[in-house]
Design a protein around this motif. Structure first.
Motif, PDB file in Angstrom:
ATOM      1  N   ASN A  23     -10.670  76.673-111.368  1.00 50.33           N
ATOM      2  CA  ASN A  23     -11.278  76.524-110.043  1.00 50.33           C
ATOM      3  C   ASN A  23     -10.245  76.955-108.984  1.00 50.33           C
ATOM      4  O   ASN A  23      -9.219  76.289-108.822  1.00 50.33           O
ATOM      5  CB  ASN A  23     -11.693  75.069-109.813  1.00 50.33           C
ATOM      6  N   PRO A  24     -10.489  78.076-108.350  1.00 44.49           N
ATOM      7  CA  PRO A  24     -11.690  78.915-108.384  1.00 44.49           C
ATOM      8  C   PRO A  24     -11.883  79.609-109.736  1.00 44.49           C
ATOM      9  O   PRO A  24     -10.953  79.710-110.529  1.00 44.49           O
ATOM     10  CB  PRO A  24     -11.425  79.938-107.272  1.00 44.49           C
ATOM     11  N   GLY A  25     -13.100  80.111-109.933  1.00 45.66           N
ATOM     12  CA  GLY A  25     -13.469  80.689-111.221  1.00 45.66           C
ATOM     13  C   GLY A  25     -12.727  81.958-111.575  1.00 45.66           C
ATOM     14  O   GLY A  25     -12.744  82.376-112.737  1.00 45.66           O
ATOM     15  N   SER A  26     -12.062  82.579-110.606  1.00 49.60           N
ATOM     16  CA  SER A  26     -11.302  83.800-110.887  1.00 49.60           C
ATOM     17  C   SER A  26      -9.814  83.528-111.070  1.00 49.60           C
ATOM     18  O   SER A  26      -9.015  84.462-111.180  1.00 49.60           O
ATOM     19  CB  SER A  26     -11.496  84.807-109.747  1.00 49.60           C
ATOM     20  N   GLY A  51     -19.370  80.946-115.752  1.00 50.81           N
ATOM     21  CA  GLY A  51     -18.922  82.327-115.572  1.00 50.81           C
ATOM     22  C   GLY A  51     -18.326  82.857-116.848  1.00 50.81           C
ATOM     23  O   GLY A  51     -18.643  82.390-117.951  1.00 50.81           O
ATOM     24  N   ALA A  96     -15.325  88.462-110.772  1.00 52.21           N
ATOM     25  CA  ALA A  96     -16.675  88.353-110.213  1.00 52.21           C
ATOM     26  C   ALA A  96     -17.212  86.925-110.220  1.00 52.21           C
ATOM     27  O   ALA A  96     -18.279  86.662-109.640  1.00 52.21           O
ATOM     28  CB  ALA A  96     -17.624  89.269-110.988  1.00 52.21           C
ATOM     29  N   ASN A  97     -16.510  85.987-110.847  1.00 48.87           N
ATOM     30  CA  ASN A  97     -16.996  84.606-110.893  1.00 48.87           C
ATOM     31  C   ASN A  97     -17.060  84.011-109.485  1.00 48.87           C
ATOM     32  O   ASN A  97     -16.113  84.130-108.703  1.00 48.87           O
ATOM     33  CB  ASN A  97     -16.076  83.739-111.758  1.00 48.87           C
ATOM     34  N   THR A  98     -18.166  83.348-109.166  1.00 45.37           N
ATOM     35  CA  THR A  98     -18.305  82.681-107.864  1.00 45.37           C
ATOM     36  C   THR A  98     -18.222  81.165-107.999  1.00 45.37           C
ATOM     37  O   THR A  98     -18.006  80.460-107.007  1.00 45.37           O
ATOM     38  CB  THR A  98     -19.641  83.060-107.218  1.00 45.37           C
ATOM     39  N   ASP A  99     -18.399  80.653-109.209  1.00 45.78           N
ATOM     40  CA  ASP A  99     -18.318  79.216-109.461  1.00 45.78           C
ATOM     41  C   ASP A  99     -17.120  78.925-110.366  1.00 45.78           C
ATOM     42  O   ASP A  99     -16.577  79.815-111.031  1.00 45.78           O
ATOM     43  CB  ASP A  99     -19.597  78.713-110.145  1.00 45.78           C
TER      44      ASP A  99
END
Length: 340
Positions: A23-26, A51, A96-99
Protein backbone atom coordinates in the motif's frame (compact mmCIF):
# COMPACT_ATOMS: atom_id res chain seq x y z
CA UNK A 1 9.61 6.91 -6.51
CA UNK A 2 11.73 5.94 -3.57
CA UNK A 3 15.06 4.17 -3.01
CA UNK A 4 15.16 1.01 -0.87
CA UNK A 5 18.35 0.28 1.05
CA UNK A 6 19.51 -3.33 0.66
CA UNK A 7 21.13 -3.15 4.09
CA UNK A 8 17.72 -2.49 5.64
CA UNK A 9 16.05 -5.53 4.03
CA UNK A 10 14.26 -7.81 6.49
CA UNK A 11 15.13 -11.53 6.42
CA UNK A 12 12.80 -13.48 4.14
CA UNK A 13 10.50 -15.68 6.28
CA UNK A 14 10.80 -19.33 5.25
CA UNK A 15 8.55 -22.40 5.38
CA UNK A 16 5.45 -20.69 6.82
CA UNK A 17 2.68 -18.94 4.92
CA UNK A 18 2.98 -15.16 4.94
CA UNK A 19 0.65 -12.24 4.22
CA UNK A 20 1.94 -9.01 2.72
CA UNK A 21 0.04 -5.80 2.05
CA UNK A 22 1.48 -3.45 -0.60
CA UNK A 23 0.00 0.00 0.00
CA UNK A 24 0.09 1.83 -2.30
CA UNK A 25 -0.46 -1.04 -4.72
CA UNK A 26 2.50 -0.03 -6.88
CA UNK A 27 5.01 -0.09 -4.02
CA UNK A 28 7.66 -2.75 -3.34
CA UNK A 29 8.99 -4.72 -0.37
CA UNK A 30 12.54 -5.97 -0.03
CA UNK A 31 13.75 -9.13 1.78
CA UNK A 32 17.19 -10.67 2.28
CA UNK A 33 18.05 -14.37 1.86
CA UNK A 34 21.33 -16.08 2.74
CA UNK A 35 21.86 -19.16 0.54
CA UNK A 36 24.55 -21.56 -0.64
CA UNK A 37 25.47 -22.50 -4.19
CA UNK A 38 23.33 -25.42 -5.38
CA UNK A 39 20.32 -24.49 -3.23
CA UNK A 40 16.97 -23.65 -4.82
CA UNK A 41 14.86 -20.70 -3.78
CA UNK A 42 11.14 -21.42 -4.20
CA UNK A 43 8.01 -19.31 -3.81
CA UNK A 44 4.48 -20.72 -3.80
CA UNK A 45 1.77 -18.08 -4.21
CA UNK A 46 -1.51 -18.93 -2.49
CA UNK A 47 -3.44 -15.75 -3.26
CA UNK A 48 -3.35 -12.25 -4.75
CA UNK A 49 -5.99 -9.56 -4.22
CA UNK A 50 -6.50 -5.96 -5.32
CA UNK A 51 -4.18 -5.99 -8.33
CA UNK A 52 -1.09 -7.73 -9.70
CA UNK A 53 2.50 -8.09 -8.56
CA UNK A 54 5.91 -9.34 -9.66
CA UNK A 55 8.73 -11.00 -7.77
CA UNK A 56 12.40 -11.01 -8.67
CA UNK A 57 15.66 -11.83 -6.95
CA UNK A 58 19.01 -10.03 -6.93
CA UNK A 59 22.23 -12.04 -6.59
CA UNK A 60 25.27 -11.00 -4.46
CA UNK A 61 26.74 -9.19 -7.49
CA UNK A 62 23.66 -7.02 -7.99
CA UNK A 63 22.38 -8.92 -11.03
CA UNK A 64 18.95 -10.45 -11.58
CA UNK A 65 19.11 -14.17 -10.80
CA UNK A 66 16.21 -14.75 -13.18
CA UNK A 67 13.55 -12.76 -14.99
CA UNK A 68 10.76 -11.14 -12.96
CA UNK A 69 7.86 -13.57 -12.47
CA UNK A 70 4.17 -12.85 -12.03
CA UNK A 71 2.81 -13.61 -8.56
CA UNK A 72 -0.46 -15.13 -9.72
CA UNK A 73 -2.57 -17.25 -7.39
CA UNK A 74 -1.32 -20.83 -7.61
CA UNK A 75 2.02 -19.83 -9.16
CA UNK A 76 5.10 -21.85 -8.21
CA UNK A 77 8.38 -20.04 -8.85
CA UNK A 78 11.84 -21.59 -8.44
CA UNK A 79 15.41 -20.49 -9.16
CA UNK A 80 18.78 -22.15 -8.63
CA UNK A 81 21.28 -20.39 -6.38
CA UNK A 82 24.51 -20.26 -8.40
CA UNK A 83 26.87 -18.83 -5.78
CA UNK A 84 26.88 -18.63 -2.01
CA UNK A 85 26.05 -15.30 -0.44
CA UNK A 86 23.25 -12.88 0.40
CA UNK A 87 20.40 -12.49 -2.08
CA UNK A 88 17.58 -9.96 -2.12
CA UNK A 89 13.97 -10.76 -3.00
CA UNK A 90 11.80 -7.95 -4.35
CA UNK A 91 7.99 -8.14 -4.34
CA UNK A 92 6.62 -5.28 -6.38
CA UNK A 93 3.10 -4.19 -7.25
CA UNK A 94 2.30 -3.28 -10.85
CA UNK A 95 2.49 0.41 -11.71
CA UNK A 96 -1.12 0.28 -12.95
CA UNK A 97 -2.51 -0.85 -9.58
CA UNK A 98 -4.91 1.71 -8.06
CA UNK A 99 -5.76 -0.24 -4.89
CA UNK A 100 -3.61 -1.85 -2.24
CA UNK A 101 -2.46 -5.38 -3.13
CA UNK A 102 -2.64 -8.32 -0.72
CA UNK A 103 -0.21 -11.21 -1.26
CA UNK A 104 -0.30 -14.62 0.37
CA UNK A 105 2.79 -16.78 -0.15
CA UNK A 106 5.24 -19.31 1.26
CA UNK A 107 8.98 -19.16 0.57
CA UNK A 108 11.36 -22.10 0.91
CA UNK A 109 15.07 -22.71 0.57
CA UNK A 110 15.50 -26.26 -0.71
CA UNK A 111 18.66 -28.36 -0.71
CA UNK A 112 18.31 -30.77 -3.68
CA UNK A 113 19.05 -34.43 -3.22
CA UNK A 114 22.43 -35.34 -4.73
CA UNK A 115 23.55 -38.96 -5.05
CA UNK A 116 25.74 -41.25 -7.12
CA UNK A 117 24.35 -43.19 -10.08
CA UNK A 118 25.93 -46.39 -11.41
CA UNK A 119 25.32 -47.31 -15.05
CA UNK A 120 23.07 -50.39 -15.21
CA UNK A 121 21.76 -50.06 -11.64
CA UNK A 122 18.24 -48.78 -10.89
CA UNK A 123 17.88 -45.85 -8.50
CA UNK A 124 14.79 -44.19 -7.06
CA UNK A 125 13.81 -40.83 -5.63
CA UNK A 126 10.92 -38.50 -4.94
CA UNK A 127 10.37 -35.04 -6.37
CA UNK A 128 8.88 -32.74 -3.74
CA UNK A 129 8.80 -29.32 -5.41
CA UNK A 130 7.98 -28.25 -8.96
CA UNK A 131 11.11 -27.09 -10.78
CA UNK A 132 13.55 -28.34 -8.13
CA UNK A 133 15.54 -31.35 -9.40
CA UNK A 134 17.15 -34.34 -7.78
CA UNK A 135 20.74 -34.64 -9.02
CA UNK A 136 22.27 -37.99 -9.96
CA UNK A 137 26.00 -37.96 -10.68
CA UNK A 138 28.04 -40.47 -12.70
CA UNK A 139 31.28 -40.58 -14.66
CA UNK A 140 32.47 -42.37 -17.80
CA UNK A 141 36.12 -43.39 -18.12
CA UNK A 142 35.76 -43.69 -21.90
CA UNK A 143 33.22 -42.58 -24.54
CA UNK A 144 29.97 -44.50 -24.43
CA UNK A 145 26.32 -44.71 -25.39
CA UNK A 146 23.60 -44.95 -22.77
CA UNK A 147 19.82 -45.30 -22.85
CA UNK A 148 17.84 -43.27 -20.30
CA UNK A 149 15.24 -45.73 -19.02
CA UNK A 150 12.48 -44.42 -16.76
CA UNK A 151 11.00 -47.26 -14.71
CA UNK A 152 8.30 -45.41 -12.73
CA UNK A 153 7.11 -41.82 -12.53
CA UNK A 154 7.12 -41.56 -16.32
CA UNK A 155 5.82 -37.97 -16.22
CA UNK A 156 9.11 -36.80 -14.69
CA UNK A 157 11.48 -34.79 -16.82
CA UNK A 158 15.25 -35.18 -17.00
CA UNK A 159 18.19 -33.03 -18.10
CA UNK A 160 21.75 -34.25 -18.55
CA UNK A 161 24.52 -31.73 -17.83
CA UNK A 162 28.30 -31.83 -18.04
CA UNK A 163 30.51 -31.08 -15.03
CA UNK A 164 30.64 -27.48 -16.29
CA UNK A 165 26.83 -27.23 -16.25
CA UNK A 166 26.29 -27.36 -20.02
CA UNK A 167 23.07 -29.08 -21.10
CA UNK A 168 23.70 -32.21 -23.19
CA UNK A 169 20.14 -33.43 -23.70
CA UNK A 170 16.76 -33.48 -22.01
CA UNK A 171 13.57 -35.52 -22.16
CA UNK A 172 10.97 -37.33 -20.08
CA UNK A 173 10.90 -40.81 -18.59
CA UNK A 174 7.89 -41.61 -20.75
CA UNK A 175 10.09 -41.99 -23.85
CA UNK A 176 13.42 -43.82 -23.85
CA UNK A 177 16.29 -41.81 -25.33
CA UNK A 178 19.89 -42.43 -26.36
CA UNK A 179 22.88 -40.47 -25.06
CA UNK A 180 26.17 -40.46 -26.98
CA UNK A 181 28.77 -39.20 -24.50
CA UNK A 182 32.45 -38.42 -24.26
CA UNK A 183 34.44 -39.54 -21.24
CA UNK A 184 33.86 -37.30 -18.25
CA UNK A 185 31.61 -36.47 -15.30
CA UNK A 186 27.90 -35.85 -15.72
CA UNK A 187 24.83 -34.94 -13.67
CA UNK A 188 21.38 -36.25 -14.56
CA UNK A 189 18.77 -33.90 -13.08
CA UNK A 190 15.26 -35.28 -12.51
CA UNK A 191 12.43 -32.87 -11.88
CA UNK A 192 8.66 -32.47 -12.00
CA UNK A 193 7.54 -29.65 -14.27
CA UNK A 194 3.98 -29.68 -12.91
CA UNK A 195 2.43 -30.50 -9.55
CA UNK A 196 0.49 -33.38 -11.12
CA UNK A 197 3.70 -35.36 -11.68
CA UNK A 198 5.33 -34.76 -8.30
CA UNK A 199 6.23 -37.88 -6.38
CA UNK A 200 8.16 -41.12 -6.61
CA UNK A 201 10.19 -42.13 -9.66
CA UNK A 202 12.86 -44.64 -10.57
CA UNK A 203 15.32 -44.90 -13.44
CA UNK A 204 18.41 -46.59 -14.76
CA UNK A 205 21.00 -45.94 -17.45
CA UNK A 206 21.50 -48.88 -19.81
CA UNK A 207 24.89 -49.36 -21.48
CA UNK A 208 24.40 -49.91 -25.21
CA UNK A 209 27.67 -51.85 -25.36
CA UNK A 210 26.09 -54.53 -23.12
CA UNK A 211 22.82 -55.06 -25.03
CA UNK A 212 22.24 -58.06 -27.34
CA UNK A 213 22.77 -57.99 -31.09
CA UNK A 214 19.81 -59.16 -33.19
CA UNK A 215 20.33 -61.61 -36.01
CA UNK A 216 18.66 -60.38 -39.17
CA UNK A 217 15.57 -62.34 -40.29
CA UNK A 218 15.46 -64.27 -37.01
CA UNK A 219 12.42 -63.80 -34.77
CA UNK A 220 13.01 -63.49 -31.03
CA UNK A 221 10.62 -63.80 -28.10
CA UNK A 222 11.38 -61.69 -25.05
CA UNK A 223 9.80 -59.67 -22.23
CA UNK A 224 10.48 -56.52 -20.21
CA UNK A 225 12.03 -57.08 -16.79
CA UNK A 226 10.30 -53.91 -15.54
CA UNK A 227 6.66 -53.21 -16.46
CA UNK A 228 7.29 -49.59 -17.50
CA UNK A 229 10.95 -50.04 -18.41
CA UNK A 230 12.81 -50.72 -21.64
CA UNK A 231 14.65 -53.45 -23.51
CA UNK A 232 17.36 -52.43 -25.97
CA UNK A 233 18.74 -54.29 -28.98
CA UNK A 234 21.35 -53.59 -31.62
CA UNK A 235 21.11 -54.60 -35.26
CA UNK A 236 23.68 -54.16 -38.01
CA UNK A 237 22.97 -53.79 -41.71
CA UNK A 238 25.53 -54.65 -44.35
CA UNK A 239 24.00 -53.20 -47.51
CA UNK A 240 24.56 -49.60 -48.60
CA UNK A 241 21.33 -47.59 -48.34
CA UNK A 242 19.65 -50.47 -46.52
CA UNK A 243 16.24 -50.10 -44.90
CA UNK A 244 15.31 -51.96 -41.72
CA UNK A 245 11.93 -53.67 -41.78
CA UNK A 246 10.43 -54.53 -38.37
CA UNK A 247 7.73 -56.87 -37.18
CA UNK A 248 6.92 -56.52 -33.47
CA UNK A 249 3.87 -57.44 -31.43
CA UNK A 250 2.86 -58.03 -27.81
CA UNK A 251 2.10 -61.63 -26.92
CA UNK A 252 0.43 -61.09 -23.54
CA UNK A 253 -2.08 -58.31 -24.20
CA UNK A 254 0.08 -55.49 -22.83
CA UNK A 255 0.88 -52.32 -24.77
CA UNK A 256 4.16 -50.59 -25.48
CA UNK A 257 6.20 -48.44 -27.82
CA UNK A 258 9.09 -49.17 -30.18
CA UNK A 259 11.71 -46.57 -31.09
CA UNK A 260 14.58 -46.86 -33.58
CA UNK A 261 17.78 -44.80 -33.32
CA UNK A 262 20.82 -44.60 -35.53
CA UNK A 263 24.34 -45.16 -34.18
CA UNK A 264 24.69 -41.46 -33.32
CA UNK A 265 21.54 -41.47 -31.15
CA UNK A 266 19.26 -39.71 -33.66
CA UNK A 267 15.63 -40.89 -33.51
CA UNK A 268 14.54 -42.51 -36.78
CA UNK A 269 11.10 -43.87 -35.90
CA UNK A 270 8.66 -44.16 -32.99
CA UNK A 271 5.52 -46.30 -33.09
CA UNK A 272 3.09 -48.03 -30.79
CA UNK A 273 3.00 -51.82 -30.92
CA UNK A 274 2.12 -53.85 -32.88
CA UNK A 275 4.25 -53.14 -35.94
CA UNK A 276 3.75 -55.27 -39.01
CA UNK A 277 6.03 -54.79 -42.02
CA UNK A 278 7.05 -51.36 -40.73
CA UNK A 279 10.05 -49.72 -42.40
CA UNK A 280 12.32 -47.23 -40.69
CA UNK A 281 12.60 -44.30 -43.04
CA UNK A 282 15.21 -41.61 -43.55
CA UNK A 283 18.18 -43.99 -43.40
CA UNK A 284 20.81 -43.16 -46.02
CA UNK A 285 23.75 -45.42 -45.12
CA UNK A 286 24.37 -48.89 -43.78
CA UNK A 287 25.37 -49.40 -40.16
CA UNK A 288 24.07 -50.03 -36.68
CA UNK A 289 20.58 -49.23 -35.44
CA UNK A 290 19.32 -49.34 -31.87
CA UNK A 291 15.85 -50.72 -31.20
CA UNK A 292 14.18 -49.83 -27.89
CA UNK A 293 10.91 -51.40 -26.74
CA UNK A 294 9.32 -49.68 -23.73
CA UNK A 295 6.32 -50.47 -21.54
CA UNK A 296 3.42 -48.04 -21.21
CA UNK A 297 2.97 -45.56 -18.37
CA UNK A 298 1.02 -47.16 -15.54
CA UNK A 299 1.70 -50.72 -16.73
CA UNK A 300 1.73 -53.32 -13.97
CA UNK A 301 2.70 -56.45 -15.91
CA UNK A 302 5.80 -56.66 -18.08
CA UNK A 303 5.26 -56.59 -21.83
CA UNK A 304 6.02 -59.88 -23.59
CA UNK A 305 6.70 -59.57 -27.30
CA UNK A 306 8.09 -60.98 -30.52
CA UNK A 307 10.50 -59.01 -32.69
CA UNK A 308 11.97 -59.59 -36.12
CA UNK A 309 14.36 -57.28 -37.99
CA UNK A 310 14.97 -57.65 -41.71
CA UNK A 311 17.41 -55.90 -43.99
CA UNK A 312 15.93 -54.62 -47.24
CA UNK A 313 17.92 -53.39 -50.16
CA UNK A 314 16.96 -49.92 -51.27
CA UNK A 315 17.51 -48.86 -54.85
CA UNK A 316 17.79 -45.11 -55.45
CA UNK A 317 16.98 -43.88 -58.96
CA UNK A 318 17.49 -40.30 -60.09
CA UNK A 319 14.64 -38.91 -62.17
CA UNK A 320 13.74 -35.64 -63.79
CA UNK A 321 10.48 -33.74 -64.11
CA UNK A 322 8.40 -35.30 -66.88
CA UNK A 323 10.32 -38.60 -66.90
CA UNK A 324 8.35 -41.83 -67.24
CA UNK A 325 9.05 -44.24 -64.40
CA UNK A 326 9.05 -48.04 -64.53
CA UNK A 327 10.96 -50.78 -62.72
CA UNK A 328 11.00 -54.25 -61.19
CA UNK A 329 10.89 -55.15 -57.50
CA UNK A 330 13.41 -57.99 -57.34
CA UNK A 331 13.00 -58.81 -53.64
CA UNK A 332 9.94 -59.23 -51.46
CA UNK A 333 9.41 -55.97 -49.52
CA UNK A 334 12.33 -54.31 -51.33
CA UNK A 335 12.35 -50.52 -51.56
CA UNK A 336 12.81 -48.35 -54.65
CA UNK A 337 13.30 -44.63 -54.05
CA UNK A 338 13.02 -42.08 -56.86
CA UNK A 339 14.76 -38.71 -56.46
CA UNK A 340 15.06 -35.64 -58.62
Amino acid sequence: FRLLALAAAAPLPLDNQQWLNLNPGSSARLFSLDANAGDYWKLDVAGVGGGSALVWIIDPNGNHLSAAAAMGAGASIAAEIRQSGRYFVVMEGAIANTDAVDLQWTAKLIHPTTAALTVGTAVSGTTTAVGVPDKWQFALNSPGRLVVDGLTGLGSGWTLKTAAGQVVKSGTFGAADVLVLAAGAYTLEVQANASTVLGAYSLRLLDVAAVPMLTLDQAITDSLDSAQGSKVYRVNTTLADAVINLDAAATNGEVGNLRVFDASGALLASNALPLINRQTQGIAVSGERLIVIKGAAGAVNGLAFTLTARQLERTIIQTGIGDSISGDVAQSRAVITYRH
